[in-house]
Design a protein around this motif. Structure first.
Motif, PDB file in Angstrom:
ATOM      1  N   UNK A   1       3.570  -7.690   1.912  1.00 50.45           N
ATOM      2  CA  UNK A   1       3.812  -9.601   2.607  1.00 50.45           C
ATOM      3  C   UNK A   1       5.120  -9.879   1.886  1.00 50.45           C
ATOM      4  N   UNK A   2       4.854 -10.037   0.141  1.00 45.76           N
ATOM      5  CA  UNK A   2       5.991 -10.687  -0.347  1.00 45.76           C
ATOM      6  C   UNK A   2       6.926  -9.494  -0.860  1.00 45.76           C
ATOM      7  N   UNK A   3       6.449  -8.478  -0.587  1.00 44.18           N
ATOM      8  CA  UNK A   3       7.917  -7.155  -1.018  1.00 44.18           C
ATOM      9  C   UNK A   3       8.562  -7.738   0.186  1.00 44.18           C
ATOM     10  N   UNK A   4       7.996  -7.183   1.218  1.00 48.68           N
ATOM     11  CA  UNK A   4       8.889  -7.600   2.584  1.00 48.68           C
ATOM     12  C   UNK A   4       9.477  -8.502   2.546  1.00 48.68           C
ATOM     13  N   UNK A   5       9.388  -9.902   2.679  1.00 48.83           N
ATOM     14  CA  UNK A   5       9.401 -11.064   2.792  1.00 48.83           C
ATOM     15  C   UNK A   5      10.731 -11.348   1.291  1.00 48.83           C
ATOM     16  N   UNK A   6      10.586 -10.561   0.383  1.00 49.20           N
ATOM     17  CA  UNK A   6      11.449 -10.339  -0.565  1.00 49.20           C
ATOM     18  C   UNK A   6      12.523 -10.001  -0.569  1.00 49.20           C
ATOM     19  N   UNK A   7      12.975  -8.994   0.408  1.00 46.31           N
ATOM     20  CA  UNK A   7      13.919  -8.282   0.476  1.00 46.31           C
ATOM     21  C   UNK A   7      14.338  -8.480   2.056  1.00 46.31           C
ATOM     22  N   UNK A   8      13.721  -9.416   2.884  1.00 43.31           N
ATOM     23  CA  UNK A   8      14.646 -10.040   4.129  1.00 43.31           C
ATOM     24  C   UNK A   8      15.193 -11.039   3.868  1.00 43.31           C
ATOM     25  N   UNK A   9      14.453 -12.003   2.554  1.00 37.53           N
ATOM     26  CA  UNK A   9      15.581 -12.956   2.120  1.00 37.53           C
ATOM     27  C   UNK A   9      16.638 -12.789   1.423  1.00 37.53           C
ATOM     28  N   UNK A  10      16.411 -11.797   0.782  1.00 31.74           N
ATOM     29  CA  UNK A  10      18.243 -11.227   0.247  1.00 31.74           C
ATOM     30  C   UNK A  10      18.701 -10.415   0.729  1.00 31.74           C
ATOM     31  N   UNK A  11      18.736 -10.242   2.534  1.00 25.01           N
ATOM     32  CA  UNK A  11      19.227  -9.409   3.148  1.00 25.01           C
ATOM     33  C   UNK A  11      19.203  -7.788   3.461  1.00 25.01           C
ATOM     34  N   UNK A  12      18.094  -7.106   2.106  1.00 22.39           N
ATOM     35  CA  UNK A  12      18.211  -5.972   2.380  1.00 22.39           C
ATOM     36  C   UNK A  12      17.176  -5.141   3.819  1.00 22.39           C
ATOM     37  N   UNK A  13      18.167  -3.948   4.346  1.00 23.08           N
ATOM     38  CA  UNK A  13      17.418  -3.459   5.682  1.00 23.08           C
ATOM     39  C   UNK A  13      16.436  -2.918   4.845  1.00 23.08           C
ATOM     40  N   UNK A  14      14.830  -2.365   5.217  1.00 24.62           N
ATOM     41  CA  UNK A  14      13.901  -1.969   4.610  1.00 24.62           C
ATOM     42  C   UNK A  14      13.198  -1.145   5.666  1.00 24.62           C
ATOM     43  N   UNK A  15      12.681  -0.167   4.517  1.00 21.23           N
ATOM     44  CA  UNK A  15      11.311   0.409   5.724  1.00 21.23           C
ATOM     45  C   UNK A  15       9.773   1.505   4.318  1.00 21.23           C
ATOM     46  N   UNK A  16       9.024   0.752   5.362  1.00 19.31           N
ATOM     47  CA  UNK A  16       7.929   1.117   4.091  1.00 19.31           C
ATOM     48  C   UNK A  16       7.410   2.728   4.634  1.00 19.31           C
ATOM     49  N   UNK A  17       6.385   2.288   3.301  1.00 18.15           N
ATOM     50  CA  UNK A  17       5.980   4.088   3.124  1.00 18.15           C
ATOM     51  C   UNK A  17       4.344   3.950   3.185  1.00 18.15           C
ATOM     52  N   UNK A  18       4.099   4.034   4.214  1.00  9.91           N
ATOM     53  CA  UNK A  18       4.145   5.401   4.774  1.00  9.91           C
ATOM     54  C   UNK A  18       3.515   4.812   6.119  1.00  9.91           C
ATOM     55  N   UNK A  19       3.849   5.915   6.498  1.00 11.42           N
ATOM     56  CA  UNK A  19       3.389   5.267   8.662  1.00 11.42           C
ATOM     57  C   UNK A  19       1.939   6.546   8.301  1.00 11.42           C
ATOM     58  N   UNK A  20       2.028   7.014   7.576  1.00 16.83           N
ATOM     59  CA  UNK A  20       0.510   7.941   7.536  1.00 16.83           C
ATOM     60  C   UNK A  20      -0.174   8.139   6.256  1.00 16.83           C
ATOM     61  N   UNK A  21      -1.022   8.726   6.418  1.00 15.68           N
ATOM     62  CA  UNK A  21      -2.025   8.494   4.889  1.00 15.68           C
ATOM     63  C   UNK A  21      -2.336   7.985   4.143  1.00 15.68           C
ATOM     64  N   UNK A  22      -2.910   7.791   2.390  1.00 20.01           N
ATOM     65  CA  UNK A  22      -3.275   6.565   1.988  1.00 20.01           C
ATOM     66  C   UNK A  22      -2.199   5.532   1.519  1.00 20.01           C
ATOM     67  N   UNK A  23      -1.153   5.054   1.714  1.00 19.83           N
ATOM     68  CA  UNK A  23      -0.465   4.529   1.816  1.00 19.83           C
ATOM     69  C   UNK A  23       0.383   4.392   3.211  1.00 19.83           C
ATOM     70  N   UNK A  24      -0.232   4.237   4.187  1.00 20.47           N
ATOM     71  CA  UNK A  24       0.294   4.663   5.879  1.00 20.47           C
ATOM     72  C   UNK A  24       0.232   3.340   6.544  1.00 20.47           C
ATOM     73  N   UNK A  25       0.347   2.816   7.883  1.00 21.39           N
ATOM     74  CA  UNK A  25      -0.452   2.106   8.524  1.00 21.39           C
ATOM     75  C   UNK A  25      -0.382   2.317   9.599  1.00 21.39           C
ATOM     76  N   UNK A  26      -0.822   4.011  10.082  1.00 18.01           N
ATOM     77  CA  UNK A  26      -1.224   4.658  11.207  1.00 18.01           C
ATOM     78  C   UNK A  26      -2.239   5.348  11.284  1.00 18.01           C
TER      79      UNK A  26
END
Length: 424
Positions: free
Chosen positions: A377-402
């Motif tokens: 959340x901190x990294x995502x919010x920091x990027x958005x506050x700076x105006x940077x688009x982002x892509x989370x790593x990852x959809x699957x596996x140990x760093x995933x969201x699904x």
């Protein structure tokens, strides 16, 4: 490579870099391009291992079994893609291992290109933009970064450059503003090396011939870390417009990569229970967890474990003395903002193409999951506050969201990423 490894640096990553900024240059591209509003890249997710996890034959062979990808790897379905779009994501970053394409005969290569084309169309059909990232596997014995793009004289550089151009051509016919091509993932060259700018310029030159209007995603050396981007001179890249920029963010690695079995340094193997922010735990608690993990390790000698523990204790003391938190993240991102402002680059053109942290589950003992959610959340919010688009790593596996099997989305990750849980 020149011996540099983005994951080699431990305690040094806790100090904010102070790389001097280059002399200001005129803004890149037209005002419309600089606004970047014409491209569908704001909030995304990486979809590794859709075109990864291969079945290469051992040396001395340089080819792959057919089909080249492991059948058990998780691959997003059209329904999965639709749910990602419904969650609020608007693009995917699609890592593609070039090895199978380059080792294939003409018929197989055409089949693989058709598969990639279908994957891009599936994402577009779900109203998701796509950044196709050619992502070489450093663990492959032949088709690896060293052989393909360590320099323009690398043994397989010409083959690699041809493939990048073919992918650019395939994307040229896609919906304008919805697709882009990222020719290399995490360049291995040092930040100050002249080899990477030459490699990147050569790839971009050929890609522009067959994909004259496809947005190209450019990056700096040092594995696309922040200091790699801030060392990049963007002036020569104006010839390849339209372009976007990217960097990756995993600092501090002691948190994001704790417990990662693929890390080379012995510190990470037993590292766990590192808190985020640092004030949420203590050195004493984390070292106790490390000792417990080391006690379970039957593969390393006692001498090796003692040496690893001493190094772990040293770098964790640096971590807790520094007390990293959201301000630590913002300090890194400010370096990117300052670089962009110096060079007249709109922040919306700079994509944080990877960020994330390993979770604790049945396979990994890593970050405590509440701490992982706070960090993301901190990294995502920091990027958005700076105006940077982002892509989370990852959809699957140990760093995933699904979940790889059930395809259930992780509510904690959905919340940390500022998304909404789509209807089931």
């Amino acid at each position: 490579m020149t011996g540099w490894s983005r994951r080699r640096i431990l305690g040094a990553a806790l100090a904010a870099a102070t790389t001097p900024l280059a002399t200001a240059i005129p803004p890149l591209g037209s005002p419309a391009q600089a606004a970047a509003g014409e491209w569908r890249f704001r909030r995304g997710v990486n979809t590794w291992p859709w075109f990864a996890l291969t079945r290469e034959y051992p040396a001395p062979r340089t080819d792959y079994d057919w089909p080249p990808f492991q059948s058990q790897r998780p691959v997003p379905t059209p329904a999965d893609l639709a749910r990602l779009r419904a969650s609020g994501l608007d693009f995917i970053r699609l890592p593609v291992d070039p090895g199978p394409f380059l080792a294939a005969d003409a018929g197989q290569r055409a089949e693989l290109m058709d598969m990639l084309d279908a994957a891009v169309d599936a994402a577009l059909g779900a109203d998701l933009g796509v950044i196709v990232n050619v992502q070489a596997n450093g663990a492959t014995h032949y088709w690896n970064p060293e052989r393909m793009y360590s320099s323009t004289a690398a043994p397989e550089f010409e083959s690699y450059r041809t493939l990048v151009s073919e992918i650019a051509e395939s994307l040229q016919s896609k919906t304008s503003g919805m697709v882009a091509l990222e020719p290399v993932n995490e360049p291995p060259q040092d930040c100050s090396s002249g080899a990477w700018p030459a490699v990147q310029a050569s790839l971009l030159t050929d890609a522009r011939v067959l994909g004259p209007s496809v947005p190209l995603v450019v990056t700096g050396g040092c594995g696309s870390m922040v200091r790699g981007l801030t060392a990049l001179d963007p002036a020569p890249l104006a010839d390849f417009e339209p372009i976007l920029f990217t960097f990756h963010f995993y600092e501090p690695y002691l948190f994001s990569h704790q417990g990662a079995p693929w890390m080379r340094e012995p510190v990470y193997r037993a590292l766990n229970n590192v808190p985020w922010p640092a004030s949420a735990g203590s050195l004493k608690q984390t070292l106790a967890s490390v000792r417990a993990r080391m006690a379970e390790d039957t593969e390393r000698s006692e001498e090796a474990k003692r040496a690893a523990y001493e190094e772990t204790e040293r770098v964790l003391k640096v971590y807790f003395d520094a007390q990293p938190d959201r301000r630590f993240i913002d300090g890194y991102l400010k370096q990117v903002s300052d670089w962009a402002d110096t060079h007249g680059i709109a922040h919306e053109r700079i994509i944080m193409g990877e960020f994330g942290a390993l979770r604790t589950d049945s396979r990994y003992t890593a970050a405590p999951n509440p701490d992982r959610a706070r960090y993301i959340a901190d990294v995502r919010q920091g990027a958005e506050a700076a105006g940077f688009p982002w892509a989370f790593w990852d959809l699957f596996d140990g760093m995933g969201m699904m979940d790889d099997t059930t395809r259930a989305l992780d509510p904690a990750m959905i919340e940390a990423l500022g998304l909404r849980m789509p209807p089931t």
